[in-house]
Design a protein around this motif. Structure first.
Motif, PDB file in Angstrom:
ATOM      1  N   HIS A  11      37.151  34.140 -24.512  1.00 18.93           N
ATOM      2  CA  HIS A  11      37.547  35.534 -24.265  1.00 18.93           C
ATOM      3  C   HIS A  11      36.625  36.224 -23.277  1.00 18.93           C
ATOM      4  O   HIS A  11      36.925  37.310 -22.795  1.00 18.93           O
ATOM      5  CB  HIS A  11      37.578  36.313 -25.582  1.00 18.93           C
ATOM      6  N   GLU A  12      35.499  35.592 -22.953  1.00 19.50           N
ATOM      7  CA  GLU A  12      34.659  36.153 -21.886  1.00 19.50           C
ATOM      8  C   GLU A  12      35.224  35.765 -20.519  1.00 19.50           C
ATOM      9  O   GLU A  12      34.947  36.418 -19.519  1.00 19.50           O
ATOM     10  CB  GLU A  12      33.213  35.669 -22.036  1.00 19.50           C
ATOM     11  N   ILE A  13      35.992  34.687 -20.487  1.00 16.50           N
ATOM     12  CA  ILE A  13      36.629  34.248 -19.242  1.00 16.50           C
ATOM     13  C   ILE A  13      38.008  34.896 -19.103  1.00 16.50           C
ATOM     14  O   ILE A  13      38.344  35.460 -18.069  1.00 16.50           O
ATOM     15  CB  ILE A  13      36.774  32.704 -19.217  1.00 16.50           C
ATOM     16  N   ALA A  14      38.791  34.841 -20.169  1.00 15.73           N
ATOM     17  CA  ALA A  14      40.126  35.451 -20.165  1.00 15.73           C
ATOM     18  C   ALA A  14      40.095  36.576 -21.198  1.00 15.73           C
ATOM     19  O   ALA A  14      40.366  36.376 -22.382  1.00 15.73           O
ATOM     20  CB  ALA A  14      41.192  34.424 -20.518  1.00 15.73           C
ATOM     21  N   THR A  15      39.709  37.757 -20.701  1.00 19.30           N
ATOM     22  CA  THR A  15      39.381  38.841 -21.637  1.00 19.30           C
ATOM     23  C   THR A  15      40.602  39.350 -22.400  1.00 19.30           C
ATOM     24  O   THR A  15      40.453  39.973 -23.450  1.00 19.30           O
ATOM     25  CB  THR A  15      38.698  40.016 -20.917  1.00 19.30           C
ATOM     26  N   ASP A  16      41.806  39.089 -21.895  1.00 16.81           N
ATOM     27  CA  ASP A  16      42.978  39.567 -22.634  1.00 16.81           C
ATOM     28  C   ASP A  16      43.402  38.600 -23.745  1.00 16.81           C
ATOM     29  O   ASP A  16      44.432  38.786 -24.373  1.00 16.81           O
ATOM     30  CB  ASP A  16      44.152  39.885 -21.710  1.00 16.81           C
ATOM     31  N   LEU A  17      42.607  37.589 -24.013  1.00 18.57           N
ATOM     32  CA  LEU A  17      42.834  36.770 -25.207  1.00 18.57           C
ATOM     33  C   LEU A  17      42.573  37.573 -26.478  1.00 18.57           C
ATOM     34  O   LEU A  17      43.026  37.203 -27.557  1.00 18.57           O
ATOM     35  CB  LEU A  17      41.917  35.536 -25.198  1.00 18.57           C
ATOM     36  N   VAL A  18      41.792  38.633 -26.346  1.00 18.76           N
ATOM     37  CA  VAL A  18      41.519  39.481 -27.513  1.00 18.76           C
ATOM     38  C   VAL A  18      42.145  40.855 -27.297  1.00 18.76           C
ATOM     39  O   VAL A  18      42.482  41.225 -26.173  1.00 18.76           O
ATOM     40  CB  VAL A  18      39.995  39.618 -27.780  1.00 18.76           C
ATOM     41  N   ALA A  19      42.298  41.607 -28.394  1.00 13.66           N
ATOM     42  CA  ALA A  19      42.913  42.928 -28.321  1.00 13.66           C
ATOM     43  C   ALA A  19      41.874  43.986 -27.993  1.00 13.66           C
ATOM     44  O   ALA A  19      40.763  43.948 -28.520  1.00 13.66           O
ATOM     45  CB  ALA A  19      43.578  43.264 -29.649  1.00 13.66           C
ATOM     46  N   ALA A  20      42.246  44.928 -27.135  1.00 16.06           N
ATOM     47  CA  ALA A  20      41.452  46.153 -26.981  1.00 16.06           C
ATOM     48  C   ALA A  20      41.810  47.077 -28.133  1.00 16.06           C
ATOM     49  O   ALA A  20      42.821  46.862 -28.802  1.00 16.06           O
ATOM     50  CB  ALA A  20      41.774  46.804 -25.645  1.00 16.06           C
ATOM     51  N   PRO A  21      40.993  48.098 -28.418  1.00 18.92           N
ATOM     52  CA  PRO A  21      41.400  49.050 -29.457  1.00 18.92           C
ATOM     53  C   PRO A  21      42.709  49.739 -29.074  1.00 18.92           C
ATOM     54  O   PRO A  21      42.925  50.032 -27.907  1.00 18.92           O
ATOM     55  CB  PRO A  21      40.243  50.057 -29.491  1.00 18.92           C
ATOM     56  N   GLY A  22      43.577  49.941 -30.066  1.00 20.07           N
ATOM     57  CA  GLY A  22      44.854  50.611 -29.806  1.00 20.07           C
ATOM     58  C   GLY A  22      46.036  49.666 -29.922  1.00 20.07           C
ATOM     59  O   GLY A  22      45.856  48.477 -30.144  1.00 20.07           O
ATOM     60  N   PRO A  23      47.244  50.204 -29.762  1.00 21.90           N
ATOM     61  CA  PRO A  23      48.449  49.377 -29.919  1.00 21.90           C
ATOM     62  C   PRO A  23      48.598  48.379 -28.773  1.00 21.90           C
ATOM     63  O   PRO A  23      48.321  48.713 -27.629  1.00 21.90           O
ATOM     64  CB  PRO A  23      49.595  50.395 -29.880  1.00 21.90           C
ATOM     65  N   LEU A  24      49.035  47.169 -29.100  1.00 25.69           N
ATOM     66  CA  LEU A  24      49.281  46.156 -28.071  1.00 25.69           C
ATOM     67  C   LEU A  24      50.724  46.205 -27.586  1.00 25.69           C
ATOM     68  O   LEU A  24      51.011  45.812 -26.464  1.00 25.69           O
ATOM     69  CB  LEU A  24      49.007  44.745 -28.608  1.00 25.69           C
ATOM     70  N   GLY A  25      51.613  46.605 -28.465  1.00 24.46           N
ATOM     71  CA  GLY A  25      53.034  46.639 -28.114  1.00 24.46           C
ATOM     72  C   GLY A  25      53.518  48.076 -28.067  1.00 24.46           C
ATOM     73  O   GLY A  25      52.732  49.001 -27.873  1.00 24.46           O
ATOM     74  N   ARG A  26      54.820  48.235 -28.252  1.00 27.17           N
ATOM     75  CA  ARG A  26      55.413  49.570 -28.114  1.00 27.17           C
ATOM     76  C   ARG A  26      55.165  50.458 -29.323  1.00 27.17           C
ATOM     77  O   ARG A  26      54.979  51.654 -29.213  1.00 27.17           O
ATOM     78  CB  ARG A  26      56.928  49.435 -27.921  1.00 27.17           C
ATOM     79  N   ARG A  27      55.187  49.839 -30.515  1.00 29.00           N
ATOM     80  CA  ARG A  27      55.180  50.673 -31.714  1.00 29.00           C
ATOM     81  C   ARG A  27      53.765  51.054 -32.147  1.00 29.00           C
ATOM     82  O   ARG A  27      52.863  50.222 -32.123  1.00 29.00           O
ATOM     83  CB  ARG A  27      55.874  49.938 -32.860  1.00 29.00           C
ATOM     84  N   LYS A  28      53.615  52.312 -32.538  1.00 35.72           N
ATOM     85  CA  LYS A  28      52.327  52.786 -33.084  1.00 35.72           C
ATOM     86  C   LYS A  28      52.463  52.902 -34.594  1.00 35.72           C
ATOM     87  O   LYS A  28      53.512  53.273 -35.093  1.00 35.72           O
ATOM     88  CB  LYS A  28      51.978  54.158 -32.494  1.00 35.72           C
ATOM     89  N   PRO A  29      51.394  52.613 -35.331  1.00 31.11           N
ATOM     90  CA  PRO A  29      51.462  52.778 -36.795  1.00 31.11           C
ATOM     91  C   PRO A  29      51.643  54.250 -37.158  1.00 31.11           C
ATOM     92  O   PRO A  29      51.067  55.125 -36.509  1.00 31.11           O
ATOM     93  CB  PRO A  29      50.091  52.282 -37.290  1.00 31.11           C
ATOM     94  N   GLY A  30      52.460  54.508 -38.175  1.00 33.71           N
ATOM     95  CA  GLY A  30      52.591  55.866 -38.696  1.00 33.71           C
ATOM     96  C   GLY A  30      51.417  56.218 -39.596  1.00 33.71           C
ATOM     97  O   GLY A  30      50.483  55.423 -39.770  1.00 33.71           O
ATOM     98  N   ARG A  31      51.474  57.397 -40.206  1.00 33.75           N
ATOM     99  CA  ARG A  31      50.313  57.857 -40.964  1.00 33.75           C
ATOM    100  C   ARG A  31      50.045  56.983 -42.197  1.00 33.75           C
ATOM    101  O   ARG A  31      48.918  56.594 -42.452  1.00 33.75           O
ATOM    102  CB  ARG A  31      50.498  59.316 -41.396  1.00 33.75           C
ATOM    103  N   GLY A  32      51.099  56.671 -42.953  1.00 35.92           N
ATOM    104  CA  GLY A  32      50.932  55.816 -44.132  1.00 35.92           C
ATOM    105  C   GLY A  32      50.462  54.430 -43.728  1.00 35.92           C
ATOM    106  O   GLY A  32      49.652  53.811 -44.421  1.00 35.92           O
ATOM    107  N   GLU A  33      50.983  53.959 -42.607  1.00 34.35           N
ATOM    108  CA  GLU A  33      50.580  52.639 -42.118  1.00 34.35           C
ATOM    109  C   GLU A  33      49.119  52.636 -41.700  1.00 34.35           C
ATOM    110  O   GLU A  33      48.395  51.660 -41.938  1.00 34.35           O
ATOM    111  CB  GLU A  33      51.501  52.223 -40.964  1.00 34.35           C
ATOM    112  N   ALA A  34      48.667  53.734 -41.095  1.00 42.92           N
ATOM    113  CA  ALA A  34      47.257  53.831 -40.701  1.00 42.92           C
ATOM    114  C   ALA A  34      46.358  53.761 -41.938  1.00 42.92           C
ATOM    115  O   ALA A  34      45.282  53.144 -41.914  1.00 42.92           O
ATOM    116  CB  ALA A  34      47.011  55.124 -39.924  1.00 42.92           C
ATOM    117  N   ALA A  35      46.820  54.362 -43.032  1.00 44.34           N
ATOM    118  CA  ALA A  35      46.051  54.300 -44.285  1.00 44.34           C
ATOM    119  C   ALA A  35      46.000  52.863 -44.802  1.00 44.34           C
ATOM    120  O   ALA A  35      44.935  52.378 -45.226  1.00 44.34           O
ATOM    121  CB  ALA A  35      46.669  55.231 -45.328  1.00 44.34           C
ATOM    122  N   ASP A  36      47.124  52.159 -44.753  1.00 47.02           N
ATOM    123  CA  ASP A  36      47.145  50.747 -45.149  1.00 47.02           C
ATOM    124  C   ASP A  36      46.214  49.912 -44.263  1.00 47.02           C
ATOM    125  O   ASP A  36      45.519  49.013 -44.746  1.00 47.02           O
ATOM    126  CB  ASP A  36      48.574  50.175 -45.070  1.00 47.02           C
TER     127      ASP A  36
END
Lengths: 287, 287
Positions: free
Chosen positions: A134-159
């Protein structure tokens, strides 16, 4: 594809199975680093043959050591799955092997973790600096935040918060890397069975009515144990994880940002988007 | 059978299923405490009929409240399994019910834990003091040290320490009560699936070769979550646990001393001795 900057410096990629070694080689090439893949016989995927490569067996130590003496070859990535264990019988006893025998024996005799740390020591003694894929191909790991389109809702954030805490707690006791939480309840904790089987269990727990939820709910959280050497041993998720999460009736996945490898990221994000799952990198409070 | 000293004071035992309610009644009798079993219809075992008892349904609140007004009846044990949930439709709306309706509703509407704490509050408001079954029949729980013939060996003691630590760690995150450790490795952690299914999994993990051990090795550890109200909700082991531990290929069981109920203790210890399992109470470092 994001890449690190060390343009011009050669890179050695010791490749086990799967698609990631070739992915790392492509990232190295894009960054202007002349790469050589040392492809482990019986393990590495044919996709590595698109790049400069040499097939090497566990026993071909003489050839391996010669390859490491290429001018300027200093950085090394150890990447890909390895099913077989170093096989003492396959080692060709030549002069190089004789010199390395003590190191080799300590690798073979040790336990699971010792193979990995023994292998690292083996290469470090030969002047290599082990770097993470991941130091060579840095997108092998996730940055903080959503990777796809959907964001977690409030209850999901608690989970997510509960599940990340659970995953870290079982990492701290060196048990596992993953936890499932649904509507605030810890439904499953991973130990020796692995993430896929744990998700299979969650499916069964729901089917049996032992824990009930409607629609999709809950989260799979995954993060490394504090003891893990992330250069060579990262938790991973991949397309199979997504399918298992869908099957288990969960709403999404949270991974420790920068510390969990997403194999086949494009396919993973596409499938998560299709199925309406959230997929999110969580910054580690401990780091 | 060891008993507590409060000779002469009446005791009310609200009995769910299983053999423990009658066992507690016998202990109370032996201690000179006139006991009355309030046997829950559809739940309590016929063995309670060997003692003074009244069968009462969820809805018979009027009768229940009258029984609680017996002279001197102050201490109450809530014990035994309850499969059904309080059923709103079964409640007979009489004057007593009308007065209790608010309490009852808050019990029915709440979640799982709320039923228990709601039930406790219901009885406490009616002047009852809830005591643990193990305060009446003290040998329902393990003292520190071996319960049967076999003592853990040195490697087993190390597994016990790791497993107790793991069980406490998952209790601290409110996930489960039990963990399995074999030769230093955490093999399984309990969450929603329960102890029996976790042990079934351990059997599968061994059968599949995912974790290997020879002969019997490793330990099931069990301890309460820090949040558990031990008066009414104790972790338990029983004959089925012993069989599952044998099936899983483990060498023994460790339980938090004084905090885990051993149902059918005589049979449990006999079977453990027969099979050569150790069975040991571990003093809690946190208490």
């Amino acid at each position: 594809m994001t890449t690190s900057s060390a343009a011009g410096e050669p890179l050695t990629i010791v490749a086990g199975g799967g698609s990631v070694p070739a992915y790392v080689a492509a990232a190295a090439m894009k960054a202007g680093r002349p790469g050589l893949i040392i492809a482990l016989k019986g393990e590495a995927d044919p996709s590595v043959e698109a790049f400069p490569h040499e097939w090497v067996g566990w026993g071909d130590l003489g050839r391996l050591e010669a390859l490491l003496k290429r001018p300027g070859a200093r950085d090394m990535v150890l990447i890909g799955s390895v099913r077989s264990r170093p096989d003492f019988n396959s080692i060709k006893i030549d002069l190089a092997t004789m010199r390395s025998l003590k190191d080799i024996l300590s690798i073979i005799v040790g336990g699971d973790d010792d193979v990995l740390s023994g292998t690292i020591k083996f290469f470090e003694r030969r002047g290599q600096r082990i770097v993470g894929a991941h130091e060579i191909a840095t997108d092998l790991v996730a940055a903080p935040g959503p990777l796809g389109r959907r964001k977690p809702g409030r209850g999901e954030a608690a989970d997510i918060a509960v599940a990340m805490r659970a995953a870290r707690a079982i990492g701290a006791i060196d048990a596992g890397q993953a936890a499932v939480v649904v509507n605030g309840r810890v439904v499953a904790l991973e130990a020796a069975e692995g993430t896929d089987q744990m998700l299979e269990r969650v499916k069964g727990i729901r089917a049996s009515g032992r824990v009930k939820w409607s629609g999709r709910a809950g989260v799979l959280a995954k993060c490394p144990r504090p003891q893990q050497d992330l250069r060579v041993d990262m938790p991973t998720i991949g397309p199979r994880t997504i399918e298992a999460v869908i099957e288990a009736g969960l709403a999404g996945i949270a991974v420790a940002a920068g510390k969990v490898m997403i194999v086949d990221r494009e396919a993973v994000v596409r499938r998560a988007d299709e199925a309406g799952l959230f997929l999110v990198g969580e910054a580690d409070p401990a780091s």
